[in-house]
Design an enzyme around this catalytic site. Structure first.
Site, PDB file in Angstrom:
ATOM      1  N   CYS A 220       0.836  -1.201   0.000  1.00  0.00           N
ATOM      2  CA  CYS A 220       0.000   0.000   0.000  1.00  0.00           C
ATOM      3  C   CYS A 220       0.880   1.263   0.000  1.00  0.00           C
ATOM      4  O   CYS A 220       1.498   1.582  -0.997  1.00  0.00           O
ATOM      5  CB  CYS A 220      -0.986  -0.024   1.162  1.00  0.00           C
ATOM      6  SG  CYS A 220      -2.367   1.126   0.941  1.00  0.00           S
TER       7      CYS A 220
ATOM      8  N   HIS B 185      -3.633  -5.051   0.624  1.00  0.00           N
ATOM      9  CA  HIS B 185      -3.151  -5.469   1.948  1.00  0.00           C
ATOM     10  C   HIS B 185      -3.258  -6.983   2.116  1.00  0.00           C
ATOM     11  O   HIS B 185      -4.236  -7.501   2.685  1.00  0.00           O
ATOM     12  CB  HIS B 185      -3.952  -4.764   3.046  1.00  0.00           C
ATOM     13  CG  HIS B 185      -3.572  -3.341   3.254  1.00  0.00           C
ATOM     14  ND1 HIS B 185      -2.560  -2.939   4.105  1.00  0.00           N
ATOM     15  CD2 HIS B 185      -4.065  -2.202   2.693  1.00  0.00           C
ATOM     16  CE1 HIS B 185      -2.459  -1.619   4.077  1.00  0.00           C
ATOM     17  NE2 HIS B 185      -3.354  -1.144   3.224  1.00  0.00           N
TER      18      HIS B 185
ATOM     19  N   GLU C 293      -1.785  -8.846   4.164  1.00  0.00           N
ATOM     20  CA  GLU C 293      -1.700  -9.282   5.561  1.00  0.00           C
ATOM     21  C   GLU C 293      -3.081  -9.566   6.141  1.00  0.00           C
ATOM     22  O   GLU C 293      -3.202 -10.281   7.152  1.00  0.00           O
ATOM     23  CB  GLU C 293      -0.947  -8.246   6.410  1.00  0.00           C
ATOM     24  CG  GLU C 293      -1.683  -6.956   6.721  1.00  0.00           C
ATOM     25  CD  GLU C 293      -1.608  -5.916   5.610  1.00  0.00           C
ATOM     26  OE1 GLU C 293      -2.025  -4.769   5.854  1.00  0.00           O
ATOM     27  OE2 GLU C 293      -1.147  -6.252   4.489  1.00  0.00           O
TER      28      GLU C 293
END
Length: 246
Positions: free
Chosen positions: A116, A219, A221
């Site tokens: 990002c 993202h 994660e």
């Protein structure tokens, strides 16, 4: 041995009420650290040291780098523009530190993944520019700040054939989440765009001249536990970090 991955935190210099108030504060979502650890690496949260010699010593102790996302924006002066919109800016300390890490990663052949805001930092460090606000500058763009939770994908991206990203995820398209109001405008001269959203917004950049030098706008994660393509991004970083440098 497990590779050590240096992870950059966000930093409040003492002017963000919601993140430590007047007390300078480091902060980082644990998801970044957990992804590295659970997939076989050793995460090392990096202090934003200002001293050049100190930065070099830090980089001697890591095998790879993860540049994390950020709430505030990079100062537009870093890519030759004035600030057109009143969004918070990332601290000068963090911006300088991460820009230097990008330069060092290119020079030292250190595998790097930018997520990002980390992708945006990679592009600016290499000489590219950003859209300061997508909804203002590209009014026909998709809503890139999704209203659903980040654990759910919100749109697709098309991945360039022959790119590092294509080799990693083994897909021509993939579903990603979206939590940004800025994006790459001009791709840096030494990079290529390797993923594009349906509205034309650039979602990934990479260096064809390095073994692992990749920035992604979404993202992973939030997605790596349930979606194999996103898990492969972290696994690929760890594999590259486990190999000797050129």
């Amino acid at each position: 041995m497990k590779p050590v991955i240096g992870v950059t935190p966000d930093f409040n210099a003492g002017d963000r009420k919601e993140w430590g108030g007047r007390e300078p504060t480091y902060f980082l979502r644990a998801r970044y650290v957990r992804a590295i650890e659970e997939l076989g690496g050793i995460p090392l949260i990096l202090p934003l040291v200002a001293d050049a010699a100190g930065r070099r010593r830090l980089l001697e102790r890591v095998d790879g780098l993860l540049l994390t996302g950020s709430g505030p924006d990079l100062p537009p002066r870093l890519y030759g523009e004035r600030q057109r919109y009143k969004f918070p800016l990332v601290s000068e300390r963090r911006a300088n530190f991460e820009l230097e890490l990008v330069h060092q990663a290119r020079t030292r052949d250190i595998p790097l993944l930018g997520i990002c805001g980390g992708m945006q930092t990679v592009n600016v460090a290499c000489g590219g520019s950003l859209f300061q606000d997508l909804s203002s500058q590209l009014p026909l763009a998709l809503p890139h700040r999704q209203t659903t939770k980040a654990v759910h994908p919100s749109h697709s991206v098309k991945i360039a054939p022959g790119s590092l990203l294509r080799k990693i995820v083994a897909k021509a398209t993939m579903q990603v989440n979206s939590s940004h109001h800025q994006s790459v405008k001009t791709v840096a001269p030494t990079l290529i765009a390797s993923a594009i959203a349906p509205d034309g917004v650039i979602e990934a950049v990479e260096s064809p001249d390095h073994r692992f030098f990749l920035g992604i706008q979404w993202h992973p994660e939030f997605l790596f536990e349930r979606h194999i393509a996103h898990r492969r991004l972290f696994q690929a970083l760890l594999r590259a970090a486990g190999r000797p440098r050129a």
